[in-house]
Scaffold this active site. Structure first.
Site, PDB file in Angstrom:
ATOM      1  CE  LYS A  13      47.744  35.961  39.804  1.00 42.59           C
ATOM      2  NZ  LYS A  13      48.259  35.020  40.814  1.00 42.59           N
ATOM      3  NE  ARG A  88      47.644  30.900  35.872  1.00 40.26           N
ATOM      4  CZ  ARG A  88      46.769  31.425  36.716  1.00 40.26           C
ATOM      5  NH1 ARG A  88      45.890  32.271  36.304  1.00 40.26           N
ATOM      6  NH2 ARG A  88      46.804  31.094  37.996  1.00 40.26           N
ATOM      7  NE  ARG A 127      43.433  31.007  47.235  1.00 39.77           N
ATOM      8  CZ  ARG A 127      43.991  31.233  46.044  1.00 39.77           C
ATOM      9  NH1 ARG A 127      44.165  32.479  45.616  1.00 39.77           N
ATOM     10  NH2 ARG A 127      44.402  30.229  45.306  1.00 39.77           N
ATOM     11  NE  ARG A 160      41.128  28.504  43.994  1.00 38.44           N
ATOM     12  CZ  ARG A 160      41.885  29.317  43.283  1.00 38.44           C
ATOM     13  NH1 ARG A 160      41.713  30.622  43.374  1.00 38.44           N
ATOM     14  NH2 ARG A 160      42.805  28.863  42.477  1.00 38.44           N
ATOM     15  NE  ARG A 171      47.039  26.707  41.599  1.00 33.67           N
ATOM     16  CZ  ARG A 171      46.319  27.233  42.589  1.00 33.67           C
ATOM     17  NH1 ARG A 171      46.022  26.511  43.644  1.00 33.67           N
ATOM     18  NH2 ARG A 171      45.921  28.472  42.505  1.00 33.67           N
TER      19      ARG A 171
END
Ligand code: ADP
Ligand code: ADP
Length: 213
Positions: A13, A88, A127, A160, A171
């Protein structure tokens, strides 16, 4: 144009939002980036949000809705925006509907990015982000020009702390339970388009282009 990007954590996203900023000249509104800024600045909201975020849990709806209320009336939103990571949950979507009604606005397009859970775990492991700009890299699929450094500023990239595998799995569970029902919610309210998020980054952008034209 007002666009909502929907998809699992790590689905791409943020990456596609950055593409759309340039393509459409409208801002990205990422609740994740906004929350991380609050956490860094140690605001009351940041202190409250931090423990939920590190645990891979959702920050309570009323905190998120309070934060978004001010954002959508900012001047840069006049010509539209890209919602990334919000709403969300169904209560957040209902809260957003009320906000939009007050502003006499409507979301024009929902883009749903689909990626399998196992691929997500690999993506999150690689990431890397540039905290101050929100620019997103991947060690294999979208590496920076110089390892570990942001392309534009040369500053250090970070991992992160919620991108570790066990937090990512949590998640994902929350995504399936709380967020994916939004696809059904929006079906009767807006134009909903589905995209295969397992294509390359450029191919996903091209699929979005096709929808936009
Ligand atoms: P990702 O890009 O991997 O989907 P985000 O940066 O959007 O992650 O979000 C990071 C964390 O911030 C989430 O795991 C959650 O704790 C919190 N968060 C972000 N947006 C929301 C939201 N709309 N509602 C509740 N929590 C949120
Ligand atoms: P989200 O905002 O949905 O959490 P990101 O845009 O941060 O997702 O992407 C998660 C990770 O996957 C990043 O490291 C990014 O570079 C990488 N990525 C994004 N899209 C793709 C893709 N189509 N193929 C491979 N890797 C991707």
């Amino acid at each position: 144009m007002k666009i909502l990007l929907l998809g699992p954590p790590g689905g791409g996203k943020g990456t596609q939002a950055k593409y759309l900023i340039n393509r459409l000249n409208i801002p990205q509104i990422s609740t994740g980036d906004m929350l991380r800024e609050h956490v860094n600045n140690k605001t009351d909201l940041g202190l409250k949000a931090k423990e939920y975020m590190s645990a891979g849990a959702l920050v309570p709806d009323e905190v998120i809705l309070g934060m978004m209320k001010g954002r959508l009336v900012d001047k840069d939103c006049n010509n539209g925006y890209i919602l990334d990571g919000f709403p969300r949950t169904i209560p957040q979507a209902e809260g957003l509907d009320l906000l939009l009604e007050e502003l006499d606005q409507k979301i024009d397009l929902i883009i749903v990015i689909k990626v399998k859970d196992d691929n997500i775990v690999e993506r999150m492991g690689g990431r890397r982000v540039h905290p101050s700009s929100g620019r997103i890299y991947h060690i294999k699929y979208n590496p920076p020009k110089n390892e570990g450094k942001d392309d534009q500023t040369g500053e250090e990239l970070i991992i992160r702390d919620d991108d570790q595998e066990n937090t990512v799995r949590k998640r994902l569970e929350i995504y399936h339970k709380e967020t994916s029902p939004l696809i059904e919610y929006y079906k009767s309210r807006s134009r909903v388009c589905h995209i295969d998020g397992e294509q390359s980054i450029d191919q996903v952008s091209q699929s979005i282009d096709k929808i936009l034209s």
